[in-house]
Write an enzyme that holds these catalytic residues in place. Structure first.
Site, PDB file in Angstrom:
ATOM      1  CG  LEU A  70      -1.892  66.029  41.792  1.00 31.46           C
ATOM      2  CD1 LEU A  70      -0.552  66.736  41.677  1.00 31.46           C
ATOM      3  CD2 LEU A  70      -2.487  66.213  43.190  1.00 31.46           C
ATOM      4  CB  THR A 108      -6.183  64.553  32.028  1.00 26.84           C
ATOM      5  OG1 THR A 108      -6.225  63.134  32.025  1.00 26.84           O
ATOM      6  CG2 THR A 108      -6.456  65.067  30.621  1.00 26.84           C
ATOM      7  CE  LYS A 123      -7.526  61.540  29.353  1.00 28.58           C
ATOM      8  NZ  LYS A 123      -8.458  60.526  29.702  1.00 28.58           N
TER       9      LYS A 123
END
Ligand code: NAD
Length: 329
Positions: free
Chosen positions: A76, A109, A188
């Protein structure tokens, strides 16, 4: 939870990344596994169903996906969407189903705080369920080719790790366990902060070198041979026409959108603030990606378009040819 022993896998969020990722699962999972999907955008659900009619079942919402699946993946846009799909979206959420004993994997993310909030909520309501953050890197092309890297918020000794790796490798190349909850996201975000800063630095360094009369192809060689060597310059050079396969050489298309870099950069700065890490480059970097995201010459293009935003010369080849021609006149 072995893949050969499950009968249902769920996928919520079939956007630019989720659609090809779910497509790989549909093509590669053992035959016994059926896939239950949902997205608020019906067109992408229909597309996946058309591509794999035997494998895919369209669901009416996140709860139905969770009811029917033992493993549920989500992909999402932002933290608010993840919170909504798991726990804050009224009666149609993943957590409004009994997810006891199930495996939940969020590949979005998002901010680490939202991810931990979802994890804590699940742990309290369903102590036997397991939630993992697993953000990905490699872009839409990587998702289509199943070459993305996946940063897994999981301890190296976690009993689910072998099954998670087996599943995630159907969609990507490398799965890196980062050590525990929310650490996949922390990895990340720190990666994207670094790559965003490097892209700005390469743009500025190239620009000052070119304005001093250097050919950008020479600068490319110099950085590659010297202490400034980096992947952004080598393979994603922000100056068009230096590296043929770089998005810049194709009009800054087919890359990582500048607005997504702004989002990840902002999330990285929030994380840095929360953990007390000092960034002298953070504010300037964010302002650059924010400005480029709002600039009609840059919006929707690959994030290395910061070179254009900062005033770099994209017509250097033409200018060099004209200069040579005028010398010969
Ligand atoms: P996207 O906007 O293309 O897809 C998101 C999907 O989620 C859409 O199809 C949307 O309809 C769906 N969605 C939103 N709210 C929903 C809800 N309540 N219920 C069900 N579905 C819902 O985004 P994307 O490019 O696929 O990116 C997804 C995530 O992956 C983001 O967090 C992004 O930062 C990250 N990411 C993107 C890239 C990239 O290059 N696009 C690369 C790496 C990571």
């Amino acid at each position: 939870m072995e893949l050969s022993k499950i009968s249902g896998l769920g996928f919520v969020g079939l956007g630019a990344m989720g659609l090809p990722m779910a497509g790989h699962l549909a093509a590669k999972l053992p035959e016994n596994v059926h896939i239950f999907v949902f997205d608020i955008n019906q067109a992408s659900v229909d597309q996946l169903h058309q591509e794999h009619p035997q494998r895919i079942t369209k669901c009416s919402g996140a709860k139905e996906v969770a009811d029917k699946s033992e493993i549920i993946l989500t992909m999402l846009p932002e933290g608010k969407h993840v919170r909504s799909v798991y726990m804050e979206g009224g009666s149609d959420t993943i957590c409004s189903s009994d997810i006891s004993g199930k495996l939940l994997i969020d590949c979005s993310t998002i901010d680490t705080a939202s991810s931990l909030a979802v994890k804590d909520y699940i742990k309290e309501k369903f102590p036997t369920a397991s939630f993992y953050d697993a953000p990905v890197s490699g872009g839409v092309v990587g998702a289509q080719k199943a070459t993305i890297a996946i940063f897994l918020g999981c301890d190296g000794n976690d009993k689910n790790l072998p099954h998670l790796v087996q599943l995630l490798q159907l969609m990507g190349k490398e799965v890196i366990p980062c050590g525990g909850p929310s650490k996949g996201l922390a990895a990340k975000l720190s990666n994207n902060y670094l790559s965003g800063i490097i892209a700005i630095a390469v743009s500025e360094a190239m620009d000052m070198g070119m304005r001093s009369g250097l050919d950008p192809r020479v600068l490319h060689k110099v950085y590659g041979a010297g202490t400034a060597q980096n992947t952004i310059c080598d393979r994603f050079c922000p100056v068009p026409g230096v590296y043929a396969d770089a998005p810049s050489s194709k009009g800054y298309t087919n890359g990582f959108k500048v607005q997504l870099m702004r989002k990840d950069f902002g999330l990285a700065l929030d994380m840095a603030k929360r953990v007390g890490a000092k960034n002298v480059l953070g504010e300037a970097g964010y302002a650059t990606y924010d400005g480029a995201s709002e600039d009609p010459r840059c919006r929707d293009l690959d994030s290395r378009v910061v070179y254009r935003y900062l005033g770099g010369n994209e017509d250097w080849q033409k200018d060099a040819d004209e200069a040579t021609a005028s010398k010969l006149d």
